[in-house]
Design a protein around this motif. Structure first.
Motif, mmCIF file in Angstrom:
data_model
loop_
_atom_site.group_PDB
_atom_site.id
_atom_site.type_symbol
_atom_site.label_atom_id
_atom_site.label_comp_id
_atom_site.label_asym_id
_atom_site.label_seq_id
_atom_site.Cartn_x
_atom_site.Cartn_y
_atom_site.Cartn_z
ATOM 1 N N MET A 78 0.837 -1.202 0.000
ATOM 2 C CA MET A 78 0.000 0.000 0.000
ATOM 3 C C MET A 78 0.874 1.254 0.000
ATOM 4 S SD MET A 78 -2.924 -1.171 2.736
ATOM 5 C CE MET A 78 -3.706 0.433 2.795
ATOM 6 N N GLY A 79 1.951 1.219 0.792
ATOM 7 C CA GLY A 79 2.879 2.343 0.818
ATOM 8 C C GLY A 79 3.528 2.581 -0.530
ATOM 9 N N MET A 80 3.857 1.509 -1.245
ATOM 10 C CA MET A 80 4.454 1.648 -2.580
ATOM 11 C C MET A 80 3.482 2.334 -3.532
ATOM 12 S SD MET A 80 6.341 -2.013 -3.143
ATOM 13 C CE MET A 80 6.769 -2.948 -1.672
ATOM 14 N N LEU A 81 2.200 1.960 -3.442
ATOM 15 C CA LEU A 81 1.198 2.612 -4.293
ATOM 16 C C LEU A 81 1.065 4.097 -3.945
ATOM 17 C CD1 LEU A 81 -1.523 -0.192 -4.365
ATOM 18 C CD2 LEU A 81 0.103 0.426 -6.174
ATOM 19 N N ALA A 82 1.241 4.418 -2.672
ATOM 20 C CA ALA A 82 1.215 5.827 -2.261
ATOM 21 C C ALA A 82 2.349 6.598 -2.920
ATOM 22 C CB ALA A 82 1.305 5.929 -0.739
ATOM 23 N N THR A 83 3.522 5.975 -3.054
ATOM 24 C CA THR A 83 4.636 6.674 -3.709
ATOM 25 C C THR A 83 4.349 6.896 -5.189
ATOM 26 O OG1 THR A 83 5.960 4.730 -4.373
ATOM 27 C CG2 THR A 83 6.220 5.503 -2.112
ATOM 28 N N VAL A 84 3.597 5.986 -5.802
ATOM 29 C CA VAL A 84 3.218 6.174 -7.209
ATOM 30 C C VAL A 84 2.301 7.395 -7.329
ATOM 31 C CG1 VAL A 84 2.007 5.175 -9.187
ATOM 32 C CG2 VAL A 84 3.481 3.728 -7.764
ATOM 33 N N CYS A 101 9.587 15.288 -17.795
ATOM 34 C CA CYS A 101 9.761 14.352 -16.685
ATOM 35 C C CYS A 101 9.162 12.993 -17.043
ATOM 36 C CB CYS A 101 9.089 14.919 -15.436
ATOM 37 S SG CYS A 101 8.990 13.793 -14.046
ATOM 38 N N ARG A 102 9.788 11.935 -16.559
ATOM 39 C CA ARG A 102 9.274 10.585 -16.724
ATOM 40 C C ARG A 102 9.166 9.909 -15.366
ATOM 41 N NH1 ARG A 102 8.308 12.417 -20.863
ATOM 42 N NH2 ARG A 102 8.698 11.666 -22.976
ATOM 43 N N VAL A 103 8.156 9.066 -15.198
ATOM 44 C CA VAL A 103 8.009 8.275 -13.982
ATOM 45 C C VAL A 103 8.228 6.814 -14.339
ATOM 46 C CG1 VAL A 103 6.482 7.542 -12.118
ATOM 47 C CG2 VAL A 103 6.367 9.897 -12.957
ATOM 48 N N GLN A 104 9.094 6.154 -13.591
ATOM 49 C CA GLN A 104 9.315 4.723 -13.747
ATOM 50 C C GLN A 104 8.983 4.033 -12.429
ATOM 51 O OE1 GLN A 104 13.240 3.809 -15.275
ATOM 52 N NE2 GLN A 104 12.616 4.307 -17.350
ATOM 53 N N SER A 105 8.236 2.948 -12.516
ATOM 54 C CA SER A 105 7.772 2.262 -11.316
ATOM 55 C C SER A 105 8.412 0.885 -11.170
ATOM 56 C CB SER A 105 6.249 2.102 -11.372
ATOM 57 O OG SER A 105 5.790 1.252 -10.342
ATOM 58 N N ALA A 106 8.765 0.540 -9.916
ATOM 59 C CA ALA A 106 9.289 -0.790 -9.625
ATOM 60 C C ALA A 106 8.177 -1.833 -9.628
ATOM 61 C CB ALA A 106 10.002 -0.791 -8.268
ATOM 62 N N ILE A 109 2.640 -1.249 -13.448
ATOM 63 C CA ILE A 109 1.334 -0.572 -13.598
ATOM 64 C C ILE A 109 1.395 0.168 -14.935
ATOM 65 C CG2 ILE A 109 -0.436 0.720 -12.337
ATOM 66 C CD1 ILE A 109 1.443 0.905 -9.983
ATOM 67 N N GLU A 110 1.537 -0.551 -16.006
ATOM 68 C CA GLU A 110 1.897 0.045 -17.294
ATOM 69 C C GLU A 110 0.823 0.956 -17.864
ATOM 70 O OE1 GLU A 110 3.924 -2.413 -20.134
ATOM 71 O OE2 GLU A 110 4.577 -3.806 -18.584
ATOM 72 N N GLN A 111 -0.425 0.818 -17.384
ATOM 73 C CA GLN A 111 -1.464 1.749 -17.858
ATOM 74 C C GLN A 111 -1.261 3.144 -17.265
ATOM 75 O OE1 GLN A 111 -1.973 -1.233 -16.579
ATOM 76 N NE2 GLN A 111 -3.557 -2.385 -17.671
ATOM 77 N N VAL A 112 -0.465 3.221 -16.196
ATOM 78 C CA VAL A 112 -0.288 4.490 -15.480
ATOM 79 C C VAL A 112 1.125 5.038 -15.635
ATOM 80 C CG1 VAL A 112 -0.465 5.622 -13.225
ATOM 81 C CG2 VAL A 112 -2.007 3.728 -13.793
ATOM 82 N N VAL A 113 2.122 4.194 -15.395
ATOM 83 C CA VAL A 113 3.533 4.596 -15.490
ATOM 84 C C VAL A 113 4.330 3.480 -16.148
ATOM 85 C CG1 VAL A 113 3.541 6.154 -13.497
ATOM 86 C CG2 VAL A 113 3.926 3.723 -13.151
#
Length: 240
Positions: A78-84, A101-106, A109-113
């Motif tokens: 849940m905390g990781m999703l908060a960082t997104v 700017c670009r956002v890359q997620s660990a 969630i490819e529909q979002v980042v």
């Protein structure tokens, strides 16, 4: 003529989620995030390559009571999703400021980042884009401090800048001890021996092992980020 050549050409900026709250109890204060973006823009305009990691405490704080007693791994996801969420808000604020700017997620969630890919992140940095690394390391039990240390090492950052509400590392809590003094510089070994909570232990050990210095400074002091990047005496430098 004053030399305006930055000391550091590639940095990893670690922002706590709480830094985005302003005076609010939780969530994102639009004015505050805009002011932080302007500080970042001033550094980007100098040609500095910037990676950013943002915590999620400001978002998670609003649901923390409901998470009491929750499985630790579940709460960490849940905390990781908060960082997104924070990363998307920061990206939008940068868009308004005219920053690419670009956002890359660990987490995927490819529909979002887009997913975190080290080579692509480095290419973005070389193209002058700011890259925000979301979702921590993608693993529970690891903090965003650790994510900052890890991403900083992976992208070849010259320094990790930890932006806080306090203008450096003190001998004691300056809010509780009026006699506390700020360190201008301190070695990793001395910081460990004194028990100073610079970052969590895993992140701190990773930075020390990779010989990746840390500078702790206040993001709320106007121009402080730029002064750190220029190599001026701002905040506290933790060195190897």
């Amino acid at each position: 003529m004053t030399d305006r050549t930055p000391k550091y050409k590639r940095i990893l900026l670690k922002l706590s989620g709480e830094a985005l709250m302003g005076g609010d109890a939780y969530g994102i204060n639009r004015q505050t995030i805009g002011e932080i973006v302007q500080e970042i823009k001033a550094v980007a305009d100098l040609g500095v390559q910037i990676g950013v990691v943002i915590g999620g405490g400001n978002i998670f704080r609003g649901v923390a009571p409901a998470a009491t007693g929750m499985d630790r791994a579940q709460a960490d996801y849940m905390g990781m999703l908060a960082t997104v969420m924070n990363s998307l808000a920061m990206q939008d604020a940068m868009r308004v400021a005219g920053i690419n700017c670009r956002v890359q997620s660990a987490l995927s969630i490819e529909q979002v980042v887009e997913p975190y890919i080290r080579g692509k992140a480095i290419r973005y940095l070389e193209q002058g884009r700011i890259v925000i690394f979301a979702a921590g390391t993608g693993n529970p039990f690891f903090t965003t401090d650790t994510a900052a240390a890890l991403r900083g090492a992976e992208i070849g950052a010259e320094i990790v800048l930890k932006a806080t509400k306090v203008d450096g590392i003190y001998t004691a809590d300056p809010k509780k001890d009026a006699g506390a003094t700020r360190f201008d510089r301190i070695s990793f070994d001395e910081a460990i021996s004194r028990g100073l909570g610079v970052m969590d232990a895993t992140a701190f050990a990773l930075c020390r092992d990779q010989k990746l210095p840390i500078n702790v400074f206040s993001i709320f002091k106007a121009g402080a980020l730029q002064r750190v990047v220029m190599g001026e005496n701002e905040g506290t430098l933790v060195y190897c």
